[in-house]
Design a protein around this motif. Sequence first.
Motif, PDB file in Angstrom:
ATOM      1  N   PRO A 199       0.830  -1.219   0.000  1.00 37.40           N
ATOM      2  CA  PRO A 199       0.000   0.000   0.000  1.00 37.40           C
ATOM      3  C   PRO A 199       0.858   1.261   0.000  1.00 37.40           C
ATOM      4  CG  PRO A 199      -0.829  -1.578   1.608  1.00 37.40           C
ATOM      5  CD  PRO A 199       0.496  -2.112   1.132  1.00 37.40           C
ATOM      6  N   ALA A 200       0.419   2.266  -0.733  1.00 39.08           N
ATOM      7  CA  ALA A 200       1.140   3.538  -0.778  1.00 39.08           C
ATOM      8  C   ALA A 200       1.053   4.223   0.577  1.00 39.08           C
ATOM      9  CB  ALA A 200       0.558   4.433  -1.865  1.00 39.08           C
ATOM     10  N   ASP A 201       2.196   4.452   1.162  1.00 36.38           N
ATOM     11  CA  ASP A 201       2.296   5.201   2.408  1.00 36.38           C
ATOM     12  C   ASP A 201       3.424   6.194   2.178  1.00 36.38           C
ATOM     13  OD1 ASP A 201       1.002   4.515   5.325  1.00 36.38           O
ATOM     14  OD2 ASP A 201       2.871   5.639   5.510  1.00 36.38           O
ATOM     15  N   LEU A 202       3.101   7.287   1.533  1.00 33.22           N
ATOM     16  CA  LEU A 202       4.144   8.170   1.014  1.00 33.22           C
ATOM     17  C   LEU A 202       3.683   9.611   0.963  1.00 33.22           C
ATOM     18  CD1 LEU A 202       3.252   8.854  -2.162  1.00 33.22           C
ATOM     19  CD2 LEU A 202       4.007   6.503  -2.496  1.00 33.22           C
ATOM     20  N   VAL A 203       4.673  10.472   0.733  1.00 30.44           N
ATOM     21  CA  VAL A 203       4.428  11.908   0.676  1.00 30.44           C
ATOM     22  C   VAL A 203       5.122  12.474  -0.552  1.00 30.44           C
ATOM     23  CG1 VAL A 203       4.622  14.117   1.888  1.00 30.44           C
ATOM     24  CG2 VAL A 203       4.424  11.989   3.205  1.00 30.44           C
ATOM     25  N   MET A 204       4.420  13.309  -1.312  1.00 31.52           N
ATOM     26  CA  MET A 204       5.052  14.072  -2.386  1.00 31.52           C
ATOM     27  C   MET A 204       5.250  15.495  -1.887  1.00 31.52           C
ATOM     28  SD  MET A 204       3.993  14.737  -6.374  1.00 31.52           S
ATOM     29  CE  MET A 204       3.004  16.215  -6.110  1.00 31.52           C
ATOM     30  N   TRP A 205       6.503  15.932  -1.889  1.00 29.30           N
ATOM     31  CA  TRP A 205       6.872  17.253  -1.383  1.00 29.30           C
ATOM     32  C   TRP A 205       7.123  18.216  -2.545  1.00 29.30           C
ATOM     33  CZ3 TRP A 205       6.889  17.623   3.917  1.00 29.30           C
ATOM     34  CH2 TRP A 205       6.956  16.424   4.637  1.00 29.30           C
ATOM     35  N   GLY A 206       6.949  19.489  -2.258  1.00 30.05           N
ATOM     36  CA  GLY A 206       7.207  20.505  -3.267  1.00 30.05           C
ATOM     37  C   GLY A 206       8.681  20.711  -3.557  1.00 30.05           C
ATOM     38  N   GLY A 207       9.546  20.076  -2.819  1.00 25.50           N
ATOM     39  CA  GLY A 207      10.999  20.188  -2.977  1.00 25.50           C
ATOM     40  C   GLY A 207      11.663  19.386  -1.875  1.00 25.50           C
ATOM     41  N   ASP A 208      12.785  19.875  -1.395  1.00 28.68           N
ATOM     42  CA  ASP A 208      13.536  19.189  -0.347  1.00 28.68           C
ATOM     43  C   ASP A 208      12.732  19.152   0.948  1.00 28.68           C
ATOM     44  OD1 ASP A 208      15.302  18.315   1.565  1.00 28.68           O
ATOM     45  OD2 ASP A 208      16.897  19.729   1.073  1.00 28.68           O
ATOM     46  N   PRO A 209      12.349  17.957   1.458  1.00 23.78           N
ATOM     47  CA  PRO A 209      11.514  17.904   2.660  1.00 23.78           C
ATOM     48  C   PRO A 209      12.203  18.413   3.919  1.00 23.78           C
ATOM     49  CG  PRO A 209      12.268  15.708   2.045  1.00 23.78           C
ATOM     50  CD  PRO A 209      12.632  16.624   0.920  1.00 23.78           C
ATOM     51  N   LEU A 210      13.523  18.576   3.892  1.00 22.50           N
ATOM     52  CA  LEU A 210      14.228  19.094   5.057  1.00 22.50           C
ATOM     53  C   LEU A 210      14.291  20.613   5.082  1.00 22.50           C
ATOM     54  CD1 LEU A 210      17.173  16.544   5.437  1.00 22.50           C
ATOM     55  CD2 LEU A 210      14.802  16.403   6.234  1.00 22.50           C
ATOM     56  N   GLU A 211      13.740  21.248   4.062  1.00 21.36           N
ATOM     57  CA  GLU A 211      13.671  22.708   4.011  1.00 21.36           C
ATOM     58  C   GLU A 211      12.354  23.187   4.619  1.00 21.36           C
ATOM     59  OE1 GLU A 211      15.774  25.017   3.181  1.00 21.36           O
ATOM     60  OE2 GLU A 211      17.373  23.673   2.541  1.00 21.36           O
ATOM     61  N   PRO A 212      12.396  24.103   5.574  1.00 22.19           N
ATOM     62  CA  PRO A 212      11.166  24.526   6.265  1.00 22.19           C
ATOM     63  C   PRO A 212      10.089  25.118   5.365  1.00 22.19           C
ATOM     64  CG  PRO A 212      13.096  25.220   7.512  1.00 22.19           C
ATOM     65  CD  PRO A 212      13.602  24.688   6.203  1.00 22.19           C
ATOM     66  N   MET A 213      10.478  25.781   4.275  1.00 25.21           N
ATOM     67  CA  MET A 213       9.491  26.441   3.424  1.00 25.21           C
ATOM     68  C   MET A 213       8.827  25.483   2.439  1.00 25.21           C
ATOM     69  SD  MET A 213       9.447  29.371   4.695  1.00 25.21           S
ATOM     70  CE  MET A 213       8.365  30.196   3.536  1.00 25.21           C
ATOM     71  N   VAL A 214       9.315  24.247   2.353  1.00 22.87           N
ATOM     72  CA  VAL A 214       8.740  23.253   1.449  1.00 22.87           C
ATOM     73  C   VAL A 214       7.577  22.558   2.146  1.00 22.87           C
ATOM     74  CG1 VAL A 214       9.181  21.060   0.278  1.00 22.87           C
ATOM     75  CG2 VAL A 214      10.864  22.906   0.145  1.00 22.87           C
ATOM     76  N   LEU A 215       6.483  22.352   1.413  1.00 25.07           N
ATOM     77  CA  LEU A 215       5.287  21.755   1.987  1.00 25.07           C
ATOM     78  C   LEU A 215       4.976  20.400   1.363  1.00 25.07           C
ATOM     79  CD1 LEU A 215       2.938  24.891   2.040  1.00 25.07           C
ATOM     80  CD2 LEU A 215       4.417  24.041   3.878  1.00 25.07           C
ATOM     81  N   ALA A 216       4.266  19.571   2.116  1.00 28.03           N
ATOM     82  CA  ALA A 216       3.737  18.325   1.567  1.00 28.03           C
ATOM     83  C   ALA A 216       2.572  18.667   0.637  1.00 28.03           C
ATOM     84  CB  ALA A 216       3.271  17.414   2.692  1.00 28.03           C
ATOM     85  N   GLU A 217       2.586  18.107  -0.574  1.00 31.40           N
ATOM     86  CA  GLU A 217       1.543  18.399  -1.546  1.00 31.40           C
ATOM     87  C   GLU A 217       0.526  17.274  -1.669  1.00 31.40           C
ATOM     88  OE1 GLU A 217       3.441  19.508  -5.193  1.00 31.40           O
ATOM     89  OE2 GLU A 217       4.266  21.364  -4.342  1.00 31.40           O
ATOM     90  N   ARG A 218       0.971  16.030  -1.478  1.00 28.39           N
ATOM     91  CA  ARG A 218       0.053  14.888  -1.497  1.00 28.39           C
ATOM     92  C   ARG A 218       0.541  13.893  -0.455  1.00 28.39           C
ATOM     93  NH1 ARG A 218      -2.019  14.174  -7.727  1.00 28.39           N
ATOM     94  NH2 ARG A 218      -3.737  13.168  -6.617  1.00 28.39           N
ATOM     95  N   VAL A 219      -0.391  13.330   0.295  1.00 23.40           N
ATOM     96  CA  VAL A 219      -0.052  12.377   1.356  1.00 23.40           C
ATOM     97  C   VAL A 219      -0.954  11.155   1.215  1.00 23.40           C
ATOM     98  CG1 VAL A 219       0.003  11.949   3.846  1.00 23.40           C
ATOM     99  CG2 VAL A 219       0.717  14.185   2.939  1.00 23.40           C
ATOM    100  N   PHE A 220      -0.341   9.986   1.195  1.00 22.48           N
ATOM    101  CA  PHE A 220      -1.076   8.731   1.154  1.00 22.48           C
ATOM    102  C   PHE A 220      -0.809   7.959   2.441  1.00 22.48           C
ATOM    103  CE2 PHE A 220      -0.694   9.934  -3.224  1.00 22.48           C
ATOM    104  CZ  PHE A 220      -1.781   9.387  -3.894  1.00 22.48           C
ATOM    105  N   VAL A 221      -1.865   7.420   3.034  1.00 18.27           N
ATOM    106  CA  VAL A 221      -1.743   6.575   4.216  1.00 18.27           C
ATOM    107  C   VAL A 221      -2.502   5.281   3.944  1.00 18.27           C
ATOM    108  CG1 VAL A 221      -2.176   6.315   6.688  1.00 18.27           C
ATOM    109  CG2 VAL A 221      -1.595   8.567   5.753  1.00 18.27           C
ATOM    110  N   ASN A 222      -1.814   4.158   4.073  1.00 19.10           N
ATOM    111  CA  ASN A 222      -2.433   2.848   3.836  1.00 19.10           C
ATOM    112  C   ASN A 222      -3.126   2.780   2.477  1.00 19.10           C
ATOM    113  OD1 ASN A 222      -1.634   1.990   6.406  1.00 19.10           O
ATOM    114  ND2 ASN A 222      -3.532   2.728   7.350  1.00 19.10           N
ATOM    115  N   GLY A 223      -2.510   3.397   1.479  1.00 17.65           N
ATOM    116  CA  GLY A 223      -3.037   3.330   0.125  1.00 17.65           C
ATOM    117  C   GLY A 223      -4.123   4.319  -0.200  1.00 17.65           C
TER     118      GLY A 223
END
Length: 427
Positions: free
Chosen positions: A384-408
């Motif tokens: 199952p997809a358990d993942l995050v698509m980020w707008g860029g480097d996830p360790l950068e504070p100004m970058v946000l999560a754009e799509r989040v999947f939990v348990n597919g």
Amino acid sequence: MLLGGAVLLAGLSPTAGAETIAIQGATLVNGSGVSTPDATIIIKDGIVTAAAPGAAVPAGATLVEGKGKVVTPGLFVSSSDIGIEEVSAVKETNDSNAANPRISVAYDPSYAVNPASSLIPLARAGGITRAVVMPAVAFGDGAHIHDGETAGHVDEPLFQGQPALIHLGAAPDIVVKPRLGVALPFGESAASSAGGSRALSVAILKAALEDVRHYAANKGAYNQGGTREYSLSRLDLEALLPVVRGEAPLFLAVHRAADIRVALRLAREEKLRLVLMGAEEGWMVAGEIAAAGVPVIIKPTTNLPGRFEIQHARLDNAALLEKAGVVVILTGSADGHYANQVRFQAGTAVAYGMPRDKALAAITGRPAALFGAGSAGQIAVGKPADLVMWGGDPLEPMVLAERVFVNGVEQSLKTRQRALEERYLKR
């Protein structure tokens, strides 16, 4: 009116996944922190069917532009009160601390988890898909200690209860794995609870473990009132059995280097599995921790000596522990309001010398392995997809999560805070 906003959020439903999504051209980060550029990730009916450069895109798939994006496994926060505490100053919303002298080890916070907590969407919008709900064990910065309280009072129970693993998807039951082990403070806090001495707290702990072994061998006699008096209730004795048998770890909140050495010695003498939490002076005994094969859960930004037992805390603690071969897991504040900042902790660890891939693994694949989270913490074909698509480097504070999947299932990123903003900006 504010409570009404929370109720509205509880009704938000995620996007059900009877479709095929293709994220093209993104940088893919696996659970070990290794990055693969220009990858295509295919999610069909919630299952990852491809995750590699050049993967064929099925006809009719919804295409998602991934250029400049980063796809990671869902992040873990490995010590939090999320789901069991809403507002620390309102005791009716606080289930993180059970101060009952007869039931301490057996305190199981999974029964108090609120899947409609307004803090869960907030964490999820920050890319968190799993959390370990930890009873009130203090880190060196005083996390889990509320205003007007201090860590460790005489007559407080030594043991703090049993952590639980939850997922952060929108669902009526989010408990993945209750009773991961047993949590307890060690050092200053335990000494205060025991009557003023670290040595006394160790003696009490060893006596409790001996009681559990005696109880396990004499259950029949115990049920007939034919055993000696034990220091723990029957519920607590039963809850400690998996720890004594080596089936579950002790989560020790320990900070001073000398106390860490005592904890390692105790584990050898009592044949216990340990997980060290806090370990702000861990860098001073990193070789010994590594040799013992004991993992640590640390907050990298703790470096101010707010207590005597963390006088030697430093910002490169994670890097030095990693270099010594310790399995390092990173976490943030135990306050669930700040769970979404765990990636900033990883970024700080990188800034002070921890390899980037190891820091990413320390908030994805490593905690997944430690807590037995199955396919979470990785992006694996057939899972199952358990993942995050980020707008860029996830360790950068100004970058946000754009799509989040939990348990597919793709999740809404709307939070109570955002809903209130939208509501009142329209007035």
